[in-house]
Design an enzyme around this catalytic site. Structure first.
Site, PDB file in Angstrom:
ATOM      1  N   CYS A   2       0.842  -1.187   0.000  1.00 44.98           N
ATOM      2  CA  CYS A   2       0.000   0.000   0.000  1.00 44.98           C
ATOM      3  C   CYS A   2       0.879   1.240   0.000  1.00 44.98           C
ATOM      4  CB  CYS A   2      -0.908   0.016   1.231  1.00 44.98           C
ATOM      5  SG  CYS A   2      -1.991  -1.425   1.372  1.00 44.98           S
ATOM      6  N   ASP A 373      11.350  -8.832 -18.478  1.00 42.95           N
ATOM      7  CA  ASP A 373      10.346  -8.370 -17.511  1.00 42.95           C
ATOM      8  C   ASP A 373      10.999  -8.280 -16.136  1.00 42.95           C
ATOM      9  OD1 ASP A 373       7.950  -7.459 -16.571  1.00 42.95           O
ATOM     10  OD2 ASP A 373       6.807  -9.272 -17.030  1.00 42.95           O
ATOM     11  N   ASP A 374      10.320  -7.561 -15.224  1.00 44.36           N
ATOM     12  CA  ASP A 374      10.891  -7.400 -13.886  1.00 44.36           C
ATOM     13  C   ASP A 374      10.867  -8.697 -13.100  1.00 44.36           C
ATOM     14  OD1 ASP A 374       8.140  -7.366 -12.478  1.00 44.36           O
ATOM     15  OD2 ASP A 374       7.996  -5.720 -13.907  1.00 44.36           O
TER      16      ASP A 374
END
Length: 510
Positions: A2, A373-374
């Protein structure tokens, strides 16, 4: 995962809500499921606006204009171990003692014993599945032990000692004590990020901010900022023009182990967390990844390097430079589709990939393509991307990951998925390549990834998703409980209940 934010303005006649709202836009990448703001006005009255959706949708001009006060906190939710219903939107609120709001980033890993303690010993009712509400009530119960008409800073720090004693996990929190102060604290291992900053006004007074990432400070002219240390807390008085923030190392630093996944994927590239530039770590990841690729492929095996936008771009560009191969943007991203990784269920992710990314056939046709890609988590995105590349005419597709193979649960606030749904779980690299349909999968090594991120001060990281070894340990049955909650969310049963949950100041606005 978050995003959290807290601001105290020196000028108490200036509403803080617009700046909180703007700050949420800079942290939107950390959570797209729900957004919320709570402010404290005159006589300690709390105002709030929260609900499901993006910050721009929740924080309408009409709603924001009703949020009075010069002190406030904000939260952007990415659903982890709770549901994705309105009743789980943060900040959470309890009216006793003193009126407390809390916004929390992370996960507690001993929730079962904490819930029993709250029920049997403290007699506080936890109304949602969110461990954030649980953490708030633990803090409230510890603060209530002082049994005083008004609290002071020392009381708050003492209550936080109790929180640290009881709670295990990775967490960073910002909170409000009605009419008194804004406070923030960070877990003893520094797993989740939290920074403090100040901004000097023309009249010599200072405004103060707490946030998950440094990018918010730079955007709002908070030129002086630093990371809170693990186990450290800060209290900023509501009338900060007459009082200074007070810092305290509430508990000793257990270790200093930021979550590696912040640097791999979650944080913005223009942020600096714990003194580590996210952008430069991703450049280093690209260089190290290229070295590993050259051990497994011949230079003539690759015609072009193509990133999966957006996070992998920095890594892919440096990888192409080291390989001496052209870098091309082979996928056009639809910016009006959210990040597939943060979407709350698998069905949304599958349908979202092709809506989100559209291949440019000219960059694939007749070429041997290295896609970077990560990370590879569930394999959903990777499989669809490989399919699109081959449909566009690629003769061969190799898939490289800036992160090592993910074979274990993430337990500190990033909802990767249940272990059995991780594509690398119980599979070799060759089997992963077969499942996603490419010629070969090449992973970054964990040793190389740590080398890309470490500094003189920070040499170890929370790497449980790669090793299965978690810095805090795990309460018996916790991972099973976590997976049961995720399954419940996927089946919508939790959300159906939670949409009608009562919430004293915890219900959403719409």
């Amino acid at each position: 995962m978050c995003g959290i934010l807290g601001i105290v303005l020196a000028n108490q006649t200036t509403p803080v809500a617009p700046e909180l709202c703007d700050g949420c836009i800079f942290l939107q990448h950390r959570g797209q499921d729900a957004a919320g703001i709570a402010t404290c006005g005159s006589r300690g009255r709390i105002y709030q606006c929260k609900g499901n959706g993006m910050a721009r949708d929740v924080f309408t001009q009409q709603r924001v204009s009703g949020l009075a006060g010069s002190m406030g906190i904000a939260h952007l939710r990415y659903p982890t171990a709770g549901s994705s219903a309105n009743s789980e939107a943060q900040p959470f609120y309890v009216n006793s003692p003193y009126g407390i709001n809390l916004a929390h980033n992370g996960n507690l890993v001993n929730t079962a014993s904490l819930k029993r303690y709250m029920d049997e010993d403290v007699h506080r009712h936890i109304n949602t599945d969110s461990d954030s509400e649980l953490l708030l009530n633990i803090f409230a119960a510890e603060l209530e032990k002082h049994n005083k008409y008004r609290v002071n800073n020392e009381d708050v720090f003492h209550a936080l000692e109790g929180v640290y004693r009881l709670c295990r996990g990775g967490y960073a929190c910002v909170g409000l004590l009605a009419g008194f102060a804004l406070f923030g604290f960070r877990d003893p291992n520094g797993i989740r990020p939290l920074l403090f900053g100040e901004r000097e006004n023309p009249d010599g007074t200072k405004d103060y901010m707490l946030a998950s990432e440094s990018v918010v400070f730079k955007a709002h002219n908070f030129t002086k900022y630093r990371d809170l240390k693990p186990g450290e807390a800060v209290i900023i008085p509501k009338n900060c023009s007459k009082g200074e923030p007070e810092f305290k190392q509430v508990v000793p630093i257990n270790s200093y182990r930021p979550d590696l996944f912040e640097y791999v994927y979650f944080a913005r590239p223009d942020s600096v967390l714990d003194g580590i530039s996210v952008y430069h770590t991703r450049l280093a990841m690209g260089s190290k990844l290229a070295e590993n690729i050259l051990k497994q492929l011949k230079p003539e095996d690759i015609d072009v390097v193509i990133p999966v936008p957006d996070t992998a771009r920095t890594c892919a560009l440096e990888c192409a430079n080291v390989l001496g191969k052209p870098y091309r943007e082979g996928f056009v991203k639809n910016r009006y589709v959210g990040r597939t990784f943060i979407m709350p269920n698998q069905r949304e992710r599958v349908s979202s990939v092709r809506r989100k990314l559209n291949p440019m056939e000219s960059e694939f046709k007749g070429k041997k393509v290295l896609i970077v890609d990560d990370s590879i988590v569930r394999g959903t995105t990777s499989k669809e991307i490989v399919n699109m590349a081959k449909e566009s005419g690629a003769t061969k597709v190799y898939f490289a990951s800036a992160a090592p193979a993910i074979r274990y649960n993430h337990i500190y606030g990033i909802d990767l998925t249940d272990t059995k749904n991780l594509i690398a779980y119980n599979r070799t690299d060759e089997e992963v390549a077969e499942v996603i349909g490419c010629e070969r999968v090449i992973y970054q090594s964990l040793e190389d990834l740590i080398d890309c991120c470490k500094t003189d001060k920070i040499t170890k990281f929370e790497d449980g998703v790669f090793t299965g070894n978690y810095v805090t340990g795990v309460e018996d049955g916790y991972i099973q409980e976590l997976e049961e909650k995720r399954e419940s969310i996927a089946n919508n049963s939790s959300d159906m209940k939670a949409e009608v949950d009562i919430g004293l100041y915890n219900c959403a606005d719409y």
